[in-house]
Design a protein around this motif. Sequence first.
Motif, short mmCIF file in Angstrom:
data_model
loop_
_atom_site.label_atom_id
_atom_site.label_comp_id
_atom_site.label_asym_id
_atom_site.label_seq_id
_atom_site.Cartn_x
_atom_site.Cartn_y
_atom_site.Cartn_z
N LYS A 32 50.33 -13.29 -30.76
CA LYS A 32 51.18 -13.61 -29.61
C LYS A 32 50.72 -12.84 -28.37
CE LYS A 32 55.65 -14.87 -31.59
NZ LYS A 32 57.06 -14.47 -31.75
N ASP A 100 50.38 -23.44 -23.59
CA ASP A 100 51.22 -24.27 -24.45
C ASP A 100 50.80 -25.74 -24.40
OD1 ASP A 100 54.07 -22.29 -23.66
OD2 ASP A 100 52.73 -22.21 -25.37
N GLU A 152 58.73 -21.87 -36.83
CA GLU A 152 57.57 -21.31 -36.15
C GLU A 152 57.27 -21.98 -34.80
OE1 GLU A 152 56.22 -18.64 -36.79
OE2 GLU A 152 56.16 -18.24 -38.93
N LEU A 153 57.47 -23.27 -34.75
CA LEU A 153 57.12 -23.98 -33.52
C LEU A 153 58.28 -23.97 -32.53
CD1 LEU A 153 54.73 -25.49 -32.33
CD2 LEU A 153 55.71 -27.61 -33.18
N GLU A 154 59.48 -24.26 -33.03
CA GLU A 154 60.64 -24.33 -32.13
C GLU A 154 61.35 -22.99 -32.01
OE1 GLU A 154 61.00 -27.02 -30.52
OE2 GLU A 154 59.60 -28.23 -31.69
N GLY A 155 61.06 -22.08 -32.90
CA GLY A 155 61.69 -20.75 -32.83
C GLY A 155 63.17 -20.76 -33.15
N ARG B 50 51.76 -22.83 -34.12
CA ARG B 50 51.97 -22.87 -32.66
C ARG B 50 50.69 -23.25 -31.93
NH1 ARG B 50 54.89 -18.34 -34.18
NH2 ARG B 50 53.15 -16.97 -33.71
N GLU B 52 47.85 -21.72 -31.40
CA GLU B 52 47.41 -20.71 -30.42
C GLU B 52 45.89 -20.71 -30.34
OE1 GLU B 52 49.55 -17.30 -31.81
OE2 GLU B 52 51.39 -17.94 -30.82
#
Lengths: 202, 207
Positions: A32, A100, A152-155, B50, B52
């Motif tokens: 991240k 993103d 994981e994607l939408e949190g 995600r 990344e």
Amino acid sequence: MSADASDLSLVRRVQRGDKGAFDALVLKYQHKLVKLVMRYVRNPAEAEDIAQEAFIKAYRALPQFRGDSAFYTWLYRIAINTAKNAVVSRDRSPVEYDLDRNNNDESYDMQGRMKDSETPEGLVLTDEIRSTVNAAIDALPEDLRTAIVLRELEGLSYEEIAAAMDCPVGTVRSRIFRAREAIDRRLREVFEGGLGRAEELG
Amino acid sequence: MNEELDSQLSAMFDDELAPAECELLARRLSRDESLKARWGRYAIVGAVIRAERGVRLNAPLAGRVNAVLLAEPALAARTAPRDRRYARLRWWQPLAGAAVAAGVATVSILWLRTQAPLGGTTLVAHVPAQANVASPGASGQGDSYVVPRPKPAAALVPSTELANYVVAHSMFSNPVARGNLLSAFMTSEAPASGTEEPQSDVKALAH
């Protein structure tokens, strides 16, 4: 459930002198943080250097961290400031694009060019990890895949996922864990078996 | 690997584990390299989902940070000198607390002495004359209690009143406490010689 309880428990351990707990925080947030820093610098290797510097600054500043904000929020600010300082000191302007928007072909091409600075083996391994994880996700049963992607994607929190999937929170926890385990089994084989293992696994 | 432990690890990664469980698991996570590796792979799974891109998933970043921090003193060691300084300053705190407690106790004792009756003349006992003797079986309402006669000259009138009060409320008190209190009163009010005839002043106080 208190938010940030897991990070806080690790942070408290670091503050009491347990460096191993800081390892866990680095492992959790390294990707991240590198992604965040790459909004400011072009080169992934440089982004990693800045992320490394941010982690070390955070470690040194941890005695002052009181837990008023989430650990990642605090780390995020340190990384942003470190990246801005690096950009100013190297007289470079930040890269203005949104990571993103990864589905955008142009963005993808740009990323592809940036990868040229990486070592070939590292790049191949990164691609292999990606393809392994994606294949494992595709092979998951629908309920497990939905749960892990929502997380994981939408949190979304477990409670939100439970509401979305119309099931108890305990079931969500179990589904996410089983999804991770299934993916991790494949991933572990890549790490332990070396390059090319993903193709063998099919 | 214990499945329950792994399930907890997954929940902890998502910040969905109870704080008490987090404390225990954090301790184990910081020491167990295989658990830490699994934790790191969970982070990779999230990064891939995600999408990344541009992030090296095999980046040795954690190892590099770890190598730098090996040369650093542990945070507890770094803050230890300050703690030692405070510890030096803190040695007198228990003594100060004890001194304050002793002071309060002394003032309380002095105050109580100033409040005590002198010569037993300031307070008068009003013992009902008709309540001299109670036949235990007559009323059948409960136990009878014996209250010693107040001394005519230097009677401890306030304590007799207090004894009456305690006896009157004994039905509502804990039996053990009641027994202790009554025995304390009986002892305190017994004549010094210990040979005086048992009471002529008996009062039935059973309710």
